[in-house]
Design a protein around this motif. Structure first.
Motif, PDB file in Angstrom:
ATOM      1  N   LEU A  41       0.813  -1.228   0.000  1.00 50.22           N
ATOM      2  CA  LEU A  41       0.000   0.000   0.000  1.00 50.22           C
ATOM      3  C   LEU A  41       0.845   1.277   0.000  1.00 50.22           C
ATOM      4  O   LEU A  41       0.364   2.334  -0.397  1.00 50.22           O
ATOM      5  N   GLY A  42       2.096   1.156   0.430  1.00 47.99           N
ATOM      6  CA  GLY A  42       2.990   2.326   0.498  1.00 47.99           C
ATOM      7  C   GLY A  42       3.140   3.065  -0.823  1.00 47.99           C
ATOM      8  O   GLY A  42       2.891   4.286  -0.894  1.00 47.99           O
ATOM      9  N   PRO A  43       3.541   2.399  -1.934  1.00 42.86           N
ATOM     10  CA  PRO A  43       3.694   3.089  -3.225  1.00 42.86           C
ATOM     11  C   PRO A  43       2.405   3.748  -3.731  1.00 42.86           C
ATOM     12  O   PRO A  43       2.461   4.758  -4.438  1.00 42.86           O
ATOM     13  N   ILE A  44       1.226   3.171  -3.394  1.00 44.95           N
ATOM     14  CA  ILE A  44      -0.044   3.778  -3.822  1.00 44.95           C
ATOM     15  C   ILE A  44      -0.219   5.138  -3.153  1.00 44.95           C
ATOM     16  O   ILE A  44      -0.652   6.117  -3.797  1.00 44.95           O
ATOM     17  N   LEU A  45       0.145   5.227  -1.877  1.00 45.21           N
ATOM     18  CA  LEU A  45       0.074   6.509  -1.161  1.00 45.21           C
ATOM     19  C   LEU A  45       1.023   7.536  -1.782  1.00 45.21           C
ATOM     20  O   LEU A  45       0.664   8.705  -1.964  1.00 45.21           O
ATOM     21  N   ILE A  46       2.241   7.090  -2.122  1.00 46.90           N
ATOM     22  CA  ILE A  46       3.233   7.998  -2.742  1.00 46.90           C
ATOM     23  C   ILE A  46       2.750   8.444  -4.110  1.00 46.90           C
ATOM     24  O   ILE A  46       2.888   9.623  -4.494  1.00 46.90           O
ATOM     25  N   SER A  47       2.162   7.467  -4.873  1.00 46.00           N
ATOM     26  CA  SER A  47       1.627   7.793  -6.203  1.00 46.00           C
ATOM     27  C   SER A  47       0.519   8.844  -6.091  1.00 46.00           C
ATOM     28  O   SER A  47       0.463   9.806  -6.883  1.00 46.00           O
TER      29      SER A  47
END
Length: 580
Positions: A41-47
């Motif tokens: 879920l981390g990269p989705i938040l950054i995206s």
């Protein structure tokens, strides 16, 4: 194809050992799944941050703080969940391996004696130690890693398809290529891994042989030869390991990195090919991040495949031992009422030996009689004693104990009623008390009485803790004669119906021998006594003396009868008289 056929049954059988821990396993997988989702879920938040805040310059402090806190919480949660799942998987692995080791030892303890004649002890030790340790990695490393990797792959692909399906399809092409890669790796690595396990067992066996025979090795200055032997086994193990490392180095990380690089180039090509605005920068960032993340589980799967193959090969060796034929005994549990023995036309040869060691042996032995087997080395005396113990199946002829065929008598009845004192008795690294009782419930007073009978009480009283003094490994603080006396003491705990002494007085001085003769005379009142004798002076009182030569009975009678015949026994007796 053969490798694939062998792979699944062994894997399925190994997984049965974790079945009792199903609930803990499910919990561990739930923790692992939760940890993997938190990580992805981390990269989705950054995206989201790049596309909706950074690119539009809408710096909403509360939203930014929420994203940062959520990102940190997800990472911390991932760490804790992965920690607890790792602990759970390791607990399950240790418990499963304990059960597997117990099964291996159970199988080893019930191996036919003939297996120990042909199989090196070091090979068996390697199966109990090294091979079970290799299987342990299947439970605590391979299983969790494969599950985590597969979950990550599915979650990452789901996230990719959610963000941009065109680019996700390109990323999907890596999966069939990896599957082909894994099949090729499995095909070439399995035979190499079998060799590695074999050479490792060979190294253990050489060390075992060297340490046990250290006196002989140093006495005859054989250090260099044994050093070369161990060095050769180590070199073969090293060469096989290097072949696997080369295979790993070519088929695993470099090739996967190349595939990932090709996929990344396709992303860049697709991103530049479509018009401006078709793809957002945040999506490209997320895809590049996910591709890196996708690469990790794929590499983990292929690396774990190497460990999985080692576990399967180790499991194959373990199950060969577990599935090997066990010592067979009968089902008749009726106690023997007498020590009567009838050997009826018995012929016998050892496994992988065409020539008969015993040929048409016919002997009738009355209960509570004193019988002696004599003959030159290799005449078959010890082999006949081993058959009376039920150590080997009899294919030609029959042996009857108390009018019951020996192959019909149960193990517990046979071991209770037929006992042997061997020429080189085994002394356990335990107390004098335990070495005599062997777990049987008897009083200290009876142990001291037995020690008096075998004339060991003075020696034991001189030890620091008396009967609770611990003897050294293999009784190395006792003389050979004292070991034999201790072995006779074990028998006196409970008199059997048949007692066999295989050269048991060969290494005892003449004074002690006379004392043992008195002990044997008292034993005669309670059981049938069979003595395999080298020193003929110990058997002059025998009721019957059987003379063996090249596996055949050539003479039979009392001491005086055989002397009167002036044949083989007479020559042996006269020769020994001239020596002494």
């Amino acid at each position: 194809m053969d490798h694939l056929i062998e792979f699944w049954p062994i894997l399925k059988r190994l997984l049965i050992y974790v079945k009792p821990y199903k609930k803990q396993l499910i919990l561990a997988f739930i923790l692992l799944l939760s940890g993997s989702i938190s990580e992805v879920l981390g990269p989705i938040l950054i995206s989201y941050f790049i596309n909706n805040i950074l690119s539009k310059h809408e710096l909403n402090l509360s939203v930014i703080l929420t994203i940062i806190i959520s990102f940190i919480v997800l990472q911390i949660l991932s760490v804790f969940l992965n920690y607890f799942q790792s602990i759970l998987f390791n607990k399950i692995a240790v418990k499963s391996i304990n059960k597997l080791r117990q099964d291996v030892m159970y199988a080893a303890l019930r191996q036919p004696i003939s297996e120990f004649d042909s199989q090196p002890i070091g090979q068996m030790i390697s199966k109990v130690t090294n091979d079970t340790e290799a299987v342990k990695e299947l439970y605590d490393t391979v299983g969790p890693t494969l599950f985590r990797s597969i979950i990550l792959i599915f979650i990452i692909l789901f996230a990719m398809f959610t963000l941009e399906w065109h680019m996700a399809i390109i990323a999907l092409f890596i999966l069939p290529l990896v599957i082909i890669l894994m099949l090729v790796y499995q095909y070439y690595s399995t035979p190499l891994l079998r060799k590695v396990r074999h050479y490792l067992a060979d190294i253990n066996n050489n060390f075992n042989e060297t340490i046990n025979g250290m006196n002989v090795i140093q006495q005859f200055r054989q250090q260099y030869r044994f050093e070369k032997k161990i060095k050769r086994s180590s070199h073969l193990h090293y060469m096989s390991r290097m072949k696997i490392l080369r295979l790993d180095g070519f088929l695993l990380r470099p090739l996967l990195s190349l595939l990932s690089a090709i996929i990344l180039c396709n992303f860049m090509f697709l991103f530049s090919f479509f018009p401006i605005g078709a793809f957002e920068v945040g999506i490209l960032y997320a895809f590049i991040t996910y591709l890196g993340r996708l690469n990790e589980p794929l590499i983990a799967i292929t690396i774990q495949q190497s460990v999985l193959q080692q576990s399967i090969v180790a499991g194959e060796r373990i199950f060969l031992l577990i599935d090997s034929p066990r010592q067979k005994y009968g089902k008749n549990k009726d106690l023997l009422k007498s020590g009567k023995i009838n050997i009826d036309n018995v012929s016998f040869n050892y496994k992988n030996c065409k020539k008969n060691i015993l040929e048409n042996i016919n002997i009738k032995i009355s209960s509570k009689s004193f019988i002696a087997f004599v003959g030159h080395t290799g005449s078959g005396k010890s082999t006949l004693a081993n058959l009376l113990m039920g150590y080997y199946p009899i294919k030609n002829g029959r042996i009857f104990l108390d009018n019951k065929s020996i192959d019909s008598i149960s193990h517990c009845v046979l071991r209770k009623n037929v006992l042997m004192v061997q020429q080189d008795p085994i002394i356990l690294s335990d107390t004098v008390f335990y070495n005599i009782t062997l777990g049987r419930k008897i009083s200290e007073e009876k142990v001291w009485n037995i020690l008096d009978t075998v004339h060991l009480s003075y020696l034991v009283k001189s030890m620091p803790k008396g009967i609770y003094s611990v003897l050294g490994e293999e009784g190395n603080n006792l003389s050979v004669g004292q070991k034999q006396l201790l072995a006779i003491a074990r028998i006196l705990v409970s008199y059997p119906k048949v007692l066999i002494l295989d050269e048991a007085t060969a290494n005892i001085d003449s004074g002690t021998e006379q004392l043992i003769q008195k002990t044997l005379l008292s034993i005669r009142k309670n059981c049938t006594l069979i003595v395999i004798a080298h020193r003929l002076s110990t058997i002059v009182e025998a009721d019957l003396i059987v003379v063996l030569k090249q596996g055949k009975v050539i003479e039979i009678g009392t001491h005086q009868q055989l002397l009167n015949k002036k044949n083989c026994y007479w020559k042996m007796y006269k020769f020994q008289l001239s020596k002494y």
